[in-house]
Structure formats: structure tokens, C-alpha cells
Write an enzyme that holds these catalytic residues in place. Structure first.
Site, PDB file in Angstrom:
ATOM      1  CE  LYS A   1      -3.673   4.571   0.385  1.00  0.00           C
ATOM      2  NZ  LYS A   1      -2.537   4.409   1.025  1.00  0.00           N
TER       3      LYS A   1
ATOM      4  CG  HIS B   1      -4.746   9.504   0.171  1.00  0.00           C
ATOM      5  ND1 HIS B   1      -3.559   9.312  -0.039  1.00  0.00           N
ATOM      6  CD2 HIS B   1      -5.151   9.079   1.383  1.00  0.00           C
ATOM      7  CE1 HIS B   1      -2.922   9.079   1.053  1.00  0.00           C
ATOM      8  NE2 HIS B   1      -3.571   8.771   1.830  1.00  0.00           N
TER       9      HIS B   1
ATOM     10  CG  ASP C   1      -1.817   1.185   1.309  1.00  0.00           C
ATOM     11  OD1 ASP C   1      -3.031   1.094   0.663  1.00  0.00           O
ATOM     12  OD2 ASP C   1      -1.627   2.318   1.967  1.00  0.00           O
TER      13      ASP C   1
END
Ligand code: NDP
Length: 314
Positions: A77, A110, A47
Site C-alpha cells: 500500500k 492506504h 498483505d
């Protein structure tokens, strides 16, 4: 994913996401080595985010690992200064370039809150953030085009309230594959979790250890979640730590691909071993720890009323 033997959850796209992902926020310089170690230990879900500045480090670690790209699930993101629909594809391209890949497994918005357009990702200390005027629905529609072009295998959101998510579902065509938000035993949000289940949206919990992260002011004067005696007691039954029980709680609830980042090799290994199931009676005991305590709420800085209709609104 081939070679990944631990829990994986099916997304509404048909793809699978490994239950334990490796977060890369903070300690930018340490992340390349940390990700390399995580991959060596079996993590296959990484991530990152444009704002973390860790996409190049992730790319280096992935390349050095020799693991085929198709065996690794990579999430990044879209940052708040790229919400204008004309900026979304450019921002995605920049992430693809830094990650040295031609597709993302998952691209998340995000935050629902736009900043002014431009290269400035965060204002300098003491500068006020200038909010942008893009609407997150239009931003998401621009993200939908990235699915059509094959640059993103799945798209989703992060840090949305229920009302924001409901509006998105009403006004766009692709149901988010994932919603990533703060969730841990001190902020369990059972109703919000059930809402996701009813819509086929997979939950990725972030900050699964709650107030472990030094950056969160709120929670500094209370005991650490992972040392909560209720968690450590349950852990004794399984030969696991409180931190591992916190991870297992999310996984057992089936709505989580939790993301315990660490730059400490022993912890990276231990966290991966938090992938196991709790008995129903133990899930109930962990549920009872809920304090409706949210540690990450930048409403004031970002000039947006986050989580307005959710538990733990600061
Ligand atoms: P965590 O709850 O995962 O806590 C991480 C902290 O805990 C680190 O300081 C780490 O320190 C420490 N730690 C990790 N493992 C252990 C362990 N087994 N025992 C004790 N301490 C441990 O929260 P974060 O808030 O950092 O979130 C994790 C990830 O979630 C981020 O990296 C990011 O990828 C994602 N995230 C996403 C957000 C979003 O807006 N979408 C917001 C916040 C996070 P050390 O490195 O020293 O071990």
C-alpha cells in the site's frame, strides 16, 4: 493460483485473489517467520504496506519458501506521505525493491488522506500530522500509470467512504479492483457491500476479528467478537471455532479476502481453516450480530473525516 486449492475470487482484472490473505501489520520482527509459516501452510496471499515496515521480511520469507513468485499474490500500500503525483512511482519503486520483485499483484492507496510530502512517514509522538494538499483523485491517476507500465497488475483503495469512492469512479478510468476496509460481524455494512458488487469492486475485509486487536481502544470493555456465543454456537455445527465462523461469514458473502494476521503458528493454521461456506440460515444469524461498531478510525490523528457517510462512524 497454481497449487492453491482453497477459495479464490475473480477480480475485475481477470486475476484471482485467494480468499484468505495473511496480514503483516504490527510485530515487525516476528513477520518474516510468521509469513514463512503461513506460506508453508498454504497461504498464497500476503498483505503488507509501506508503513508496516514488513516488506523486507515478506521478501525474505517468499525467497526462502522456494515458491515461484507467480504463485503468490502480494498486496502492498501507498503511504500518505507519498500522495503527490510526482511521488507515487518512486514510492512504488521503493516497495518493489524491498519486496525484491518487479511487479505487485495489487497496489492500494492506504488512506484517502494525504500527509505533507517527505520522508517522515508518521510524526513523532505528540507531533501533529501536517496534512498534505494532494487530491486522492490525482494520486489515483498516478497509480493508473503503474498499471500501464506493468509495475502493478491491479490497483485499488483502502478506507474510502462511499462518497469518496463515487467521486473516484466518476473522475478516473480504472475501476479499483479491490477496496480494503474494516468489516466483520459487528460492522457488516450490507448496503456498502452491495454498492461494491454493483460496481465490480472486490472487498477485502480487514480486522475480520473486530476488537481482537489490542490496539483498538474502542471495544476494550466488551466481549471479544470471536467469543460471541452466537458465533461459537454456529461453529459447533461445523466443528469450527468462533474465529473461523467469522472468516467463513465473509467468504460465504463472496465479497472478501479476509486477512487474519497472527504470529502464533497454531492460529495461523486455524485461520486458514476458516475457508469454508456457511449455510444461508447461519449467514443470517451472523448478519444479526451487527452493532455498527468500527474499531479503526484515525480521523482525529490523520485530520480527515473518515467514513463520514458509513455505518459505525465513531
Ligand atoms: P485481526 O482481526 O486480524 O486481529 C489480529 C489479532 O488477532 C492479532 O492480535 C492476533 O494475535 C490475533 N489473532 C489472530 N488469529 C487469531 C485467532 N485465531 N484466535 C485468536 N486471536 C487471533 O485484525 P488486524 O486489525 O490485525 O488486521 C489484520 C490485517 O489487516 C493486518 O495485519 C493488516 O495486514 C490489515 N489491516 C489493514 C488496514 C488498512 O488500513 N488497510 C488496517 C488494519 C489492518 P497473535 O498474533 O498474538 O495471534
Amino acid at each position: 493460483l497454481v497449487g492453491y486449492t482453497k477459495t479464490q475470487f475473480a477480480l475485475n482484472t481477470g486475476a484471482e485473489i485467494p480468499a484468505i490473505g495473511f496480514g503483516t501489520w504490527q510485530d515487525k520482527e516476528a513477520q518474516e517467520d510468521a509469513v514463512a509459516e503461513a506460506l508453508r501452510l498454504g497461504y498464497r496471499h500476503i498483505d503488507t504496506a509501506r508503513i508496516y515496515g514488513t516488506e523486507p521480511g515478506v521478501a525474505k520469507a517468499v525467497n526462502k519458501s522456494g515458491i515461484p513468485r507467480s504463485d503468490i499474490f502480494i498486496t502492498t500500500k501507498l503511504w500518505n506521505n507519498s500522495h503527490h503525483p510526482d511521488d507515487v512511482e518512486k514510492a512504488c519503486d521503493a516497495s518493489l525493491k524491498d519486496l525484491q520483485t518487479d511487479y505487485l499483484d495489487l497496489y492500494l492507496m492506504h488512506w484517502p488522506s494525504p500527509f505533507a510530502r517527505g520522508d517522515k512517514m508518521m510524526p513523532k509522538k505528540d507531533d501533529k500530522i501536517i496534512p498534505g494538499d494532494s487530491d486522492y483523485v490525482d494520486t489515483y491517476k498516478a497509480m493508473e500509470k503503474l498499471v500501464a507500465s506493468g509495475k502493478c497488475r491491479a490497483i485499488g483503495v483502502s478506507n474510502f467512504s462511499k462518497a469518496e469512492l463515487e467521486r473516484l469512479l466518476k473522475e478516473t478510468s480504472i475501476v479499483p479492483a479491490v477496496h480494503q476496509f474494516e468489516m466483520h460481524p459487528y460492522l457488516s455494512q450490507p448496503d456498502f457491500a452491495a454498492f461494491h458488487k454493483s460496481k465490480g469492486i472486490h472487498i477485502t475485509q480487514y480486522s475480520p476479528f473486530g476488537n481482537q486487536n489490542e490496539i483498538y481502544d474502542k471495544g476494550k470493555n466488551m466481549g471479544k467478537l470471536i467469543d460471541d456465543p452466537a458465533l461459537t454456537d454456529i461453529g459447533r455445527k461445523y466443528g469450527k471455532s468462533g474465529a473461523q465462523v467469522a472468516l467463513a461469514w465473509g467468504i460465504t458473502n463472496g465479497h472478501s479476502a479476509v486477512i487474519p494476521k497472527s504470529k502464533t503458528p497454531a492460529r495461523i493454521k486455524a485461520n486458514f481453516e476458516g475457508d469454508f461456506k456457511l449455510d444461508a440460515e447461519d449467514v443470517k444469524k451472523v448478519d444479526a450480530l451487527d452493532k455498527k461498531m468500527r474499531f479503526n478510525d484515525p480521523s482525529e490523528t490523520f485530520r480527515w473525516n473518515f467514513y463520514a457517510d458509513l455505518d459505525g462512524k465513531n
